[in-house]
Design a protein around this motif. Structure first.
Motif, PDB file in Angstrom:
ATOM      1  N   PHE A 144      59.881  10.849 -35.448  1.00 36.52           N
ATOM      2  CA  PHE A 144      59.077  11.121 -36.633  1.00 36.52           C
ATOM      3  C   PHE A 144      59.664  12.320 -37.373  1.00 36.52           C
ATOM      4  O   PHE A 144      60.250  13.210 -36.769  1.00 36.52           O
ATOM      5  N   SER A 146      58.380  15.292 -40.278  1.00 33.91           N
ATOM      6  CA  SER A 146      57.167  15.848 -40.858  1.00 33.91           C
ATOM      7  C   SER A 146      57.450  17.217 -41.435  1.00 33.91           C
ATOM      8  O   SER A 146      58.377  17.906 -41.012  1.00 33.91           O
ATOM      9  N   THR A 159      56.240  10.816 -40.835  1.00 33.66           N
ATOM     10  CA  THR A 159      56.817   9.527 -41.176  1.00 33.66           C
ATOM     11  C   THR A 159      57.711   9.056 -40.041  1.00 33.66           C
ATOM     12  O   THR A 159      58.632   9.766 -39.642  1.00 33.66           O
ATOM     13  N   GLN A 160      57.432   7.899 -39.524  1.00 39.79           N
ATOM     14  CA  GLN A 160      58.264   7.351 -38.449  1.00 39.79           C
ATOM     15  C   GLN A 160      59.604   6.923 -39.017  1.00 39.79           C
ATOM     16  O   GLN A 160      59.676   6.216 -40.017  1.00 39.79           O
TER      17      GLN A 160
END
Length: 228
Positions: A144, A146, A159-160
């Motif tokens: 992820f 961020s 956000t992956q």
């Protein structure tokens, strides 16, 4: 006459654009059904900017983990030592691992987080020593990005940028295209550990320099005057 109303405020900037979610890839295993991330970790084909690392790594300033096994803290993930050589509790070659002080305990969805100090454009993440723990090799991971840090009591938010299963080998380069200050490595599942010797973050390789345009042809000589 009454004063004119002030001009309207400009609209806020649009949110960052992330690649759309595509249909699930059929060749990847499903998430462990007891994992809290079952509905949020998406196994998919994620964007790539090329796995050839030609740029210097982005310097990390801090690291955190969801828990800590013995003395093998998160700082071991960013100390620049990639070879596993743990001859003592505080040796620089020890891994960073989750667990408790007295036991190599498993937990649901453990994670490690790398702080890059400011937001960066990111292309890939390199994990070192993912074959140390038998519960990591061949099992699920998720990455992820961020701008906000995680907490030890919560799951990473952001956000992956990738998910799949860890291959064999002493290191692996994983696509992770996007932007963020924090890079979060999670091992989704009901009984997992994080055990890595180093986590390195790289930008997308710069595009190759374009050759200069060709020089224009020399001007044509003026026409000869007509004969007398």
């Amino acid at each position: 006459p009454p004063p004119s109303p002030p001009p309207p405020a400009p609209p806020p900037p649009p949110p960052p654009s992330y690649p759309p979610i595509r249909p699930l890839s059929p060749n990847l295993p499903p998430n462990p059904p007891s994992s809290p991330l079952e509905r949020t970790v998406v196994r998919d084909v994620f964007p790539s900017c090329g796995r050839f690392i030609s740029e210097p790594k982005i310097t990390a300033v801090h690291a955190e983990m969801s828990s800590t096994f013995y003395t093998f803290g998160a700082s071991n993930l960013i100390n620049g030592v990639t070879t596993y050589e743990c001859s003592g509790p505080y040796h620089s070659g020890c891994f960073g691992g989750t667990g408790t002080w007295g036991a190599w305990t498993h937990a649901a969805d453990p994670w490690a987080e790398i702080d890059l100090a400011t937001t960066h454009s990111i292309g890939s993440v390199k994990l070192w020593g993912q074959n140390i723990a038998s519960n990591s090799y061949g099992e699920a991971y998720a990455l992820f990005l961020s701008d906000n840090p995680s907490t030890t009591s919560g799951l990473p938010e952001g956000t992956q940028c990738n998910a799949g299963t860890l291959p064999s080998g002493s290191s692996v380069i994983l696509d992770c295209v996007g932007s963020g200050r924090y890079v979060q490595v999670m091992m989704p599942g009901s009984a997992r550990n994080v055990a890595l010797t180093e986590v390195e973050v790289y930008p997308c390789p710069s595009p190759p320099a374009q050759p200069p345009p060709p020089s224009p042809p020399p001007p044509s000589p003026p026409p000869s005057p007509p004969p007398p």
